[in-house]
Structures are given as C-alpha cells and as structure tokens.
Design an enzyme around this catalytic site. Structure first.
Site, mmCIF file in Angstrom:
data_model
loop_
_atom_site.group_PDB
_atom_site.id
_atom_site.type_symbol
_atom_site.label_atom_id
_atom_site.label_comp_id
_atom_site.label_asym_id
_atom_site.label_seq_id
_atom_site.Cartn_x
_atom_site.Cartn_y
_atom_site.Cartn_z
ATOM 1 N N GLY A 127 -0.913 6.380 -38.574
ATOM 2 C CA GLY A 127 0.009 6.906 -39.578
ATOM 3 C C GLY A 127 -0.675 7.482 -40.804
ATOM 4 N N SER A 131 -4.702 11.814 -36.625
ATOM 5 C CA SER A 131 -4.493 12.069 -35.196
ATOM 6 C C SER A 131 -4.782 10.877 -34.299
ATOM 7 C CB SER A 131 -5.318 13.280 -34.719
ATOM 8 O OG SER A 131 -4.802 14.436 -35.271
ATOM 9 N N SER A 132 -4.312 9.713 -34.727
ATOM 10 C CA SER A 132 -4.466 8.543 -33.855
ATOM 11 C C SER A 132 -3.725 8.762 -32.530
ATOM 12 C CB SER A 132 -3.960 7.283 -34.557
ATOM 13 O OG SER A 132 -2.615 7.442 -34.934
ATOM 14 N N ASP A 177 -4.495 19.194 -32.823
ATOM 15 C CA ASP A 177 -5.041 17.832 -32.812
ATOM 16 C C ASP A 177 -5.679 17.514 -31.468
ATOM 17 O OD1 ASP A 177 -3.869 17.826 -35.267
ATOM 18 O OD2 ASP A 177 -2.177 16.568 -34.691
HETATM 19 C C1 GLA Z 1 0.082 18.010 -37.332
HETATM 20 C C2 GLA Z 1 0.316 18.629 -35.956
HETATM 21 C C3 GLA Z 1 -0.611 19.810 -35.699
HETATM 22 C C4 GLA Z 1 -0.582 20.792 -36.867
HETATM 23 C C5 GLA Z 1 -0.715 20.070 -38.202
HETATM 24 C C6 GLA Z 1 -0.529 20.991 -39.369
HETATM 25 O O1 GLA Z 1 -1.182 17.431 -37.374
HETATM 26 O O2 GLA Z 1 0.131 17.663 -34.949
HETATM 27 O O3 GLA Z 1 -0.273 20.434 -34.499
HETATM 28 O O4 GLA Z 1 0.562 21.581 -36.829
HETATM 29 O O5 GLA Z 1 0.197 18.998 -38.338
HETATM 30 O O6 GLA Z 1 -1.565 21.897 -39.433
#
Ligand code: GLA
Length: 388
Positions: A127, A131-132, A177
């Site tokens: 959170g 990108s966990s 991500d």
């Molecule tokens: C999140 C989404 C990504 C991207 C970013 C904003 O991390 O998972 O795909 O859109 O927001 O850049």
C-alpha cells in the site's frame, strides 16, 4: 526491515513450516519506483521506472491436479483454490486474488498451468505505491512458468501479469508496474514505450556520480485512490476521442496549444496538458541520462510533480510537504512517484545529503502533525528472477 531474516530465507521457512516439505525452487520479483512518466502508460506513452532492491519471494513446488495453495507471512491461513475459482474473475479476493489472477490469465491465454503449493514472503511494503501487487504477480508467474515448463519469454510476461490485475482483480492499471518488476536491469532505468512495449535499458549508475535517490513513504492514507485513478484514465480516453487520436500519446508537445483549444473545459485541458508534457519530460530525462548529465534531471522531476499537483490533481498534502521539504533541504529534484493520492516521493540528492534531506522531511512532517515518514535510498536493482 532491520534485523529481519532475509526475505528468501523467510519464504523457504514459510514453505517448510506450512507444507512440511522442501520447495522445488524460489522466485523473486522486486518493487519499483518510477523515476518519471506518471499516468502516461495507459495513454500509450513513455515511462522510466527502475526496480528496487526490496523483493517479494515465492517458494513453490508442483502439486497434482488443478489446485493452488498459497501461504503468506502476512496471513494466518492459507488461500486454497481450484480451477473453477481461478476461472471466475474476482472470486478469490484479497492478496490471494493476485495469485488466482495469474493462474486465470495464464489459463485464458491457453497455457496448461501446473497445480502448485506456494509460500510468499516480501520486503516490499504494502500500500505504499511501490508495486507490491506487481511483484507478487511477477514472482508467481515466474514460479508457475518454470514449474510447468511453459514457453513464456520475459517480454510476454508483463501483459499477462497486467491481465491478472485488470481482468481478475479488477484494477484498471496500465503496463508500467508489471514491465518494471519483470524487465528492469540492475544499474539501469527502464525506458518503456507503452504502445509497443519496446524497451531501452538506460544506464542510471547513481553511485558513480555521487548521487542517490531517496524514497520517502508519505504514509498518507490512500483516499479513494482506486476511483480517482479510474476517473483520470476515463478522462484521458474521452479527451483522446474528442481530439480524434488513438491515445494522448499521439499529441506531440508542439501541437499542445492547438489541441487544448479544441477541448471543452478547463479540467480536461489540464489533464491533457499533464500527459502531453509528462511524455516530453520522460524523453528529455532519457536524453540527459544518455548524455551522462544525471544531476540535470532534477528540474524535470520537480516539474513533473508540479504538473501532477496542479494539472492532474493527484497529489495530497503529505506528498506535497515531502517534496517541498526535500527541495528546501537541497534536493536536486523531487516528485511523487506512482498512481497518486499517497504513496511515495522520490528525491534526487547528493549521496552525502540523503540523511539531512530525510531529516528535513521528517521535521516538516512533525511540524504539520503527519505520521513520521519511512525513508530508504534506492539503487536500481534487477527484475524478476529465479533464485539459486
Ligand atoms: C499505478 C499503475 C500504473 C501507472 C501509475 C501511474 O502505479 O499501476 O499502471 O498508471 O499508477 O503512472
């Protein structure tokens, strides 16, 4: 994190305790930060993330039949599901949904996914916008691909992991991500063209030039982040329709004023201006990095933040405070990274200034009564891999 056993050892221990067996292998995938290029991915644009040294590790072995059992160090009970659950998007909920989503995406793409027992451990904070979820998807995907001997080159994996998130979990995220956590290389940032998924690994050796990236977890509570993300995405798609282009990527910065003149309202104009100028800032950042002029990217980072704050309207007081305090303490540039409404801020600093800048942010936070932020300095690490 200090004092905790190594994450790979924790995954192995979780597997051994949970299943009374030794895993067939272990697969790791990192968290990521995005150096620049925010909300450009789903507009077919450019992004420049790099992988963090913090990783999620999955220990796994095959099990007979179409059955998947997953243990996590953050959960008391395992998640267990079969083909019918995997084939019904949304049926497995919570963190297990990312695992079921990967099984679903692979099966949907025609792969024979092996049944498996898995144990997950992670150093990627949940959170925090690091990108966990993509790290979990990528590690599980790598494990299932190897266990099943699936013919699945690395370039195809990000789309499948993104499918898991979009189609099974139901989050309408772009491709950044999953691409970052799978395709990044140590010492490099990943310049990704989100339209055709071509990549260029741009050297980003901060150590060599005496610089560091300080990552500050704003610890802001995510306020309606999912709904706001979806509404920004929808606004961009509507604007592209109005402008008669496949995606906002197709509006060059030189045509921006003309494009803005054709849009009906101020809010839409600001959303479009963010995306178009942000794409250009990514290209400018890449050009500076290629020329070895790393310190000069600072103003582009700061301009990106202003654009997210003023035009895209996705920042919150905690992240604005962190950016302002970092800049006032001598950071060369600073911006929020990730989807917005909380998450992390990154600051480009002289290596020797990392701690004083972190201290300045903590003090600004204390002054405003915000919960103390966590900080780490991040050198670009490598993407998903099988561990020896
Ligand atoms: C999140 C989404 C990504 C991207 C970013 C904003 O991390 O998972 O795909 O859109 O927001 O850049």
């Amino acid at each position: 994190m200090t004092g905790r056993p190594d994450v790979a050892d924790r995954a192995t221990a979780g597997f051994s305790h949970g299943y009374d067996a030794t895993p067939a292998g272990r697969w790791a995938a990192p968290g990521r930060v995005n150096l620049i290029g925010e909300h450009t991915d789903y507009n077919d644009g450019f992004v420049l993330p790099f992988a963090l040294p913090l990783r999620t590790v999955v220990a796994a072995d095959p099990q007979p039949g179409e059955r998947w059992t997953v243990r996590s160090e953050i959960a008391d009970r395992p998640v267990d599901f079969g083909a019918a659950d995997a084939d019904t998007p949304g049926r497995v909920t919570g963190w297990g949904g990312y695992v079921a989503g990967v099984v679903w995406a692979l099966r949907e793409a025609g792969y024979a996914v092996p049944g498996a027992r898995l144990a997950v451990a992670s150093d990627v904070p949940l959170g925090s916008g690091l990108s966990s979820s993509a790290a979990l998807e990528a590690a599980v995907l790598a494990a299932l691909a190897d266990l099943g001997g699936l013919d699945l080159p690395a370039e195809r994996r990000p789309r499948l992991a993104q499918r898991a998130e979009n189609g099974y979990v139901g989050a309408p995220t772009g491709i950044m991500d999953q691409s970052a956590v799978i395709r990044c290389r140590a010492g490099h940032a990943l310049f990704l063209d989100c339209r055709d998924e071509s990549v260029d690994h741009v050297p980003f050796d901060l150590d060599a030039v005496g610089l560091a990236i300080l990552v500050i977890d704003s610890r802001a509570p995510h306020r309606h982040a999912d709904g706001e993300y979806a509404s920004r995405r929808a606004a961009c798609e509507r604007a592209a329709d109005l402008l008669g282009v496949p995606a906002l990527r197709d509006v060059p910065v030189a045509d921006l004023d003309a494009a803005l003149g054709r849009l009906p309202d101020d809010e839409t104009r600001r959303r479009v201006r963010h995306v178009v100028t942000e794409n250009q800032r990514v290209l400018d950042t890449v050009a500076l990095l290629r020329a070895g002029r790393v310190a000069e990217i600072g103003p582009l980072l700061t301009a990106s933040h202003a654009s997210m704050r003023d035009d895209f309207a996705i920042t919150v007081p905690e992240v604005d405070t962190a950016v302002e305090a970092a800049l006032a303490a001598g950071a060369l540039g600073a911006r929020m990274t990730g989807g917005g409404f909380g998450g992390c801020v990154l600051a480009l600093v002289e290596a020797s200034a990392a701690e004083p800048v972190a201290a300045a942010v903590r003090s600004a936070y204390a002054g405003r009564g915000f919960a103390a932020p966590d900080t780490l300095t991040a050198l670009p690490a490598s993407g998903a891999t099988r561990l020896p």
